[in-house]
Design an enzyme around this catalytic site. Structure first.
Site, PDB file in Angstrom:
ATOM      1  N   ASP A   1      -6.468  -6.897   4.090  1.00 33.42           N
ATOM      2  CA  ASP A   1      -7.603  -6.218   3.453  1.00 33.42           C
ATOM      3  C   ASP A   1      -8.552  -7.256   2.867  1.00 33.42           C
ATOM      4  O   ASP A   1      -9.768  -7.226   3.092  1.00 33.42           O
ATOM      5  CB  ASP A   1      -7.073  -5.294   2.349  1.00 33.42           C
ATOM      6  CG  ASP A   1      -8.201  -4.578   1.609  1.00 33.42           C
ATOM      7  OD1 ASP A   1      -9.124  -4.086   2.285  1.00 33.42           O
ATOM      8  OD2 ASP A   1      -8.167  -4.534   0.366  1.00 33.42           O
TER       9      ASP A   1
ATOM     10  N   ASP B   1     -12.351  -8.887   4.587  1.00 34.22           N
ATOM     11  CA  ASP B   1     -13.645  -8.840   3.882  1.00 34.22           C
ATOM     12  C   ASP B   1     -14.242 -10.240   3.806  1.00 34.22           C
ATOM     13  O   ASP B   1     -15.440 -10.439   4.006  1.00 34.22           O
ATOM     14  CB  ASP B   1     -13.478  -8.301   2.444  1.00 34.22           C
ATOM     15  CG  ASP B   1     -13.744  -6.806   2.346  1.00 34.22           C
ATOM     16  OD1 ASP B   1     -13.508  -6.094   3.348  1.00 34.22           O
ATOM     17  OD2 ASP B   1     -14.175  -6.349   1.269  1.00 34.22           O
TER      18      ASP B   1
ATOM     19  N   LYS C   1       2.901 -15.334   1.976  1.00 27.51           N
ATOM     20  CA  LYS C   1       3.087 -16.024   0.683  1.00 27.51           C
ATOM     21  C   LYS C   1       4.589 -16.302   0.564  1.00 27.51           C
ATOM     22  O   LYS C   1       5.256 -15.882  -0.387  1.00 27.51           O
ATOM     23  CB  LYS C   1       2.543 -15.139  -0.452  1.00 27.51           C
ATOM     24  CG  LYS C   1       2.461 -15.806  -1.804  1.00 27.51           C
ATOM     25  CD  LYS C   1       1.393 -16.891  -1.904  1.00 27.51           C
ATOM     26  CE  LYS C   1       1.513 -17.609  -3.248  1.00 27.51           C
ATOM     27  NZ  LYS C   1       0.679 -18.822  -3.335  1.00 27.51           N
TER      28      LYS C   1
ATOM     29  N   TYR D   1       0.829  -1.216   0.000  1.00 30.89           N
ATOM     30  CA  TYR D   1       0.000   0.000   0.000  1.00 30.89           C
ATOM     31  C   TYR D   1       0.860   1.263   0.000  1.00 30.89           C
ATOM     32  O   TYR D   1       0.432   2.299  -0.473  1.00 30.89           O
ATOM     33  CB  TYR D   1      -0.892   0.028   1.248  1.00 30.89           C
ATOM     34  CG  TYR D   1      -2.236  -0.637   1.089  1.00 30.89           C
ATOM     35  CD1 TYR D   1      -2.333  -1.958   0.673  1.00 30.89           C
ATOM     36  CD2 TYR D   1      -3.410   0.051   1.377  1.00 30.89           C
ATOM     37  CE1 TYR D   1      -3.565  -2.574   0.549  1.00 30.89           C
ATOM     38  CE2 TYR D   1      -4.652  -0.558   1.260  1.00 30.89           C
ATOM     39  CZ  TYR D   1      -4.721  -1.875   0.847  1.00 30.89           C
ATOM     40  OH  TYR D   1      -5.944  -2.476   0.722  1.00 30.89           O
TER      41      TYR D   1
ATOM     42  N   ASP E   1      -3.291 -18.135  -0.058  1.00 30.61           N
ATOM     43  CA  ASP E   1      -4.309 -18.781  -0.905  1.00 30.61           C
ATOM     44  C   ASP E   1      -5.020 -19.882  -0.122  1.00 30.61           C
ATOM     45  O   ASP E   1      -6.242 -20.024  -0.166  1.00 30.61           O
ATOM     46  CB  ASP E   1      -3.702 -19.313  -2.216  1.00 30.61           C
ATOM     47  CG  ASP E   1      -2.404 -20.085  -2.005  1.00 30.61           C
ATOM     48  OD1 ASP E   1      -1.853 -20.094  -0.890  1.00 30.61           O
ATOM     49  OD2 ASP E   1      -1.924 -20.708  -2.997  1.00 30.61           O
TER      50      ASP E   1
HETATM   51  C1  IPM Z   1     -10.430  -1.151   4.084  1.00 34.99           C
HETATM   52  C2  IPM Z   1     -10.657  -0.517   2.745  1.00 34.99           C
HETATM   53  C3  IPM Z   1      -9.498   0.412   2.422  1.00 34.99           C
HETATM   54  C4  IPM Z   1      -8.229  -0.430   2.346  1.00 34.99           C
HETATM   55  C5  IPM Z   1      -9.668   1.264   1.167  1.00 34.99           C
HETATM   56  C6  IPM Z   1     -10.943   2.070   1.208  1.00 34.99           C
HETATM   57  C7  IPM Z   1      -8.494   2.155   0.920  1.00 34.99           C
HETATM   58  O1  IPM Z   1     -10.854  -1.476   1.774  1.00 34.99           O
HETATM   59  O2  IPM Z   1     -10.295  -0.426   5.081  1.00 34.99           O
HETATM   60  O3  IPM Z   1     -10.381  -2.393   4.146  1.00 34.99           O
HETATM   61  O4  IPM Z   1      -7.920  -0.998   1.295  1.00 34.99           O
HETATM   62  O5  IPM Z   1      -7.547  -0.518   3.366  1.00 34.99           O
HETATM   63 MG    MG Z   2     -10.993  -3.454   2.555  1.00 35.49          MG
END
Ligand code: IPM
Ligand code: MG
Length: 405
Positions: A288, A292, A232, A181, A264
Site C-alpha cells: 500500500d 503510493d 521487514k 489488513y 525502510d
Molecule cells: C489502496 C487504498 C486502500 C488500501 C484503502 C482505501 C482501503 O489505499 O487501494 O491503496 O489501503 O488498500
Molecule cells: Mg493505498
C-alpha cells in the site's frame, strides 16, 4: 464464465496450468485473468463508481471501454452497483449483498474510488473503506498488480530529477487479501491499567506467501527477469517466514534474479534510484505504502491503474488514487488511471489484448497532443478537464494512428 489460468503481463503466452512446485506442494500459481471460450465476445462488467471523483472517471472509462471493444468485435453489458459511501447513503452498509453478488457473477469489475469527509467519523464497520476490503476479500483477489511507468511525455511532471526518473518501469505486486489488513486478533480494548490499547495482527500463512510469490516470479519472468522481495525480516516474524518461502520458490525460477530488501531501505531506494527495480513483491501494508510512493515517481497518482486477480473468479480493476473529495464534481479529475485500469481489465481480465492496446495507445496519443489535466500540467501543454481528456482519448481510440512514445 470460463476460468483460465493466465497471469500477469502476457496472458496469451502462459500455460494453461501450473505444476505443483515442490513436494511440500507449494501453492501452484493459479491466477485467472482471461476468459477462454474462443467464440465469446460478450462480457458482463460490474461498474462500481463509488464516491468523490469515482462516478466522473468511471463514466468516461465506460465509454472508452465500449468504444475500444466495439472496434474489436467485443460487446459489454454493464451493471452499475453502489459501494462505499454511496452504498452507505443508499442502504446503510458499504458493500451491499447485491453488489458483491453482481461482482461475483460478472466477468470483471471496474471500480472508481471510495471514501469522503462525510463518512470519515463513521464506526469502522460503516466506513467506505470497509466496503472495498470486503469486496477484495469476497472476490478473493489476492494478487494486486500496480505498474509505475514514467511516460516520456510526463517526465517533467515528476518531482524528482529527470535523470532519476527517465525510463522508470516497475511493477509492484502487492499481496491484497491477507496480512495486517485482515489479521486477527484486532481491536481496541482496555488493559489492566485501565488504558486503551489498539492492536492488529500481521499474519501470513505459507500458502498465502507462496501464491503471491508465484505471481511475482511469473510477472518478473515476463518483464526484465528481476524480482525484489520487500519485507521487514530483521524485526517481524511474519517477514521471516515471508523471506523463507520466497527464497524456497526461487529455485523454480532460475531465470529470475531474486533479491531481498528491508522495507525502510526500499522506500529510500525508490526515490534514490528507482530504475534499479523491475518487479517488487511485498505484503499488503508495505505494498500500500510503496505503491503510493512509486506512483509519485511517475508524476501523478492520477495516472496509475491497478489489477487485482484471484485464482478463479473475476478480477477487480481500479485506479490506485482515492476519491479526491476536494475536487469531486468539478471536472478536474484525471481520468487516465481509470481508463488505463479499463485497459488492464481487457488485457488481464478478459484476454482482449488488442482492445487493451487500443486504449493504451489512445492515452499516449492524447498526451502526445499535449492534453493535460491539472495534476500533470506543465507549461506549454493544454490544460483540460476530466471530460475533455476523456473525449480526446475516445477520439484517439478510433484512430488507427500508432502512438509514438
Ligand atoms: C489502496 C487504498 C486502500 C488500501 C484503502 C482505501 C482501503 O489505499 O487501494 O491503496 O489501503 O488498500
Ligand atoms: Mg493505498
Amino acid at each position: 464464465m470460463a476460468a483460465a489460468l493466465q497471469t500477469n503481463i502476457r496472458p496469451a503466452k502462459f500455460p494453461a496450468t501450473f505444476r505443483a512446485l515442490t513436494k511440500q506442494s507449494l501453492a501452484p500459481c493459479r491466477v485467472r485473468c482471461a476468459v477462454t471460450s474462443p467464440g465469446k465476445k460478450r462480457y458482463n462488467i460490474t461498474l462500481l463508481p463509488g464516491d468523490g471523483i469515482g462516478p466522473e472517471v468511471i463514466s468516461i472509462a465506460k465509454n472508452v471501454l465500449q468504444q475500444a471493444g466495439s472496434l474489436e468485435g467485443v460487446e459489454f453489458s454493464f451493471r452499475e452497483m453502489p459501494i462505499g459511501g454511496a452504498a452507505l447513503d443508499l442502504v446503510g452498509v458499504p458493500l451491499p449483498e447485491e453488489t458483491i453478488t453482481a461482482a461475483k457473477e460478472s466477468d470483471a469489475v471496474l471500480l472508481g474510488a471510495i471514501g469522503g469527509y462525510k463518512w470519515d467519523n463513521n464506526k469502522k464497520h460503516l466506513r467506505p473503506e470497509k466496503g472495498l476490503l470486503q469486496l477484495r476479500a469476497g472476490l478473493k483477489v489476492f494478487a494486486n498488480l500496480r505498474p509505475a511507468t514514467v511516460l516520456p511525455q510526463l517526465v517533467d511532471a515528476s518531482t524528482l530529477k529527470r535523470e532519476v526518473v527517465e525510463g522508470v518501469d516497475l511493477m509492484v505486486v502487492r499481496e491484497l487479501t491477507g496480512g495486517i489488513y485482515f489479521g486477527e486478533p484486532r481491536g481496541i480494548k482496555t488493559n489492566e491499567n485501565g488504558e486503551e490499547v489498539g492492536f492488529n495482527t500481521e499474519v501470513y500463512a505459507a500458502h498465502e506467501i507462496d501464491r503471491i510469490a508465484c505471481v511475482a516470479f511469473e510477472t518478473a519472468r515476463k518483464r526484465r527477469g528481476k524480482l525484489c522481495s520487500v519485507d521487514k525480516a530483521n524485526v517481524l516474524d511474519a517477514s521471516i517466514l515471508w523471506r523463507k518461502r520466497v527464497t524456497a520458490l526461487a529455485s523454480e525460477y532460475p531465470d529470475v534474479e531474486l533479491s531481498h530488501m528491508y522495507v525502510d531501505n526500499a522506500a529510500m531506494q525508490l526515490v534514490r534510484d528507482p530504475k534499479q527495480f523491475d518487479t517488487i513483491v511485498t505484503n499488503n501494508i508495505f505494498g500500500d505504502i510503496l505503491s503510493d510512493e512509486a506512483s509519485m515517481i511517475t508524476g501523478s497518482i492520477g495516472m496509475l491503474p491497478s489489477a487485482s486477480l484471484s485464482d478463479s473468479g473475476p478480477g477487480l480493476f481500479e485506479p490506485i488514487h482515492g476519491s479526491a473529495p476536494d475536487i469531486a464534481g468539478q471536472d478536474k479529475a484525471n481520468p487516465l488511471a481509470t481508463i488505463l485500469s479499463a485497459a488492464m481489465l481487457l488485457k488481464y481480465g478478459l484476454g482482449e489484448e488488442k482492445a487493451a492496446k487500443r486504449i493504451e495507445d489512445a492515452v499516449l496519443v492524447a498526451l502526445n497532443k499535449g492534453f493535460r489535466t491539472g495534476d500533470i500540467y506543465s507549461a506549454g501543454t493544454k490544460l483540460v478537464g476530466c471530460k475533455e481528456m476523456g473525449e480526446e482519448v475516445l477520439k484517439s481510440v478510433d484512430s488507427q494512428v500508432p502512438a509514438s512514445v
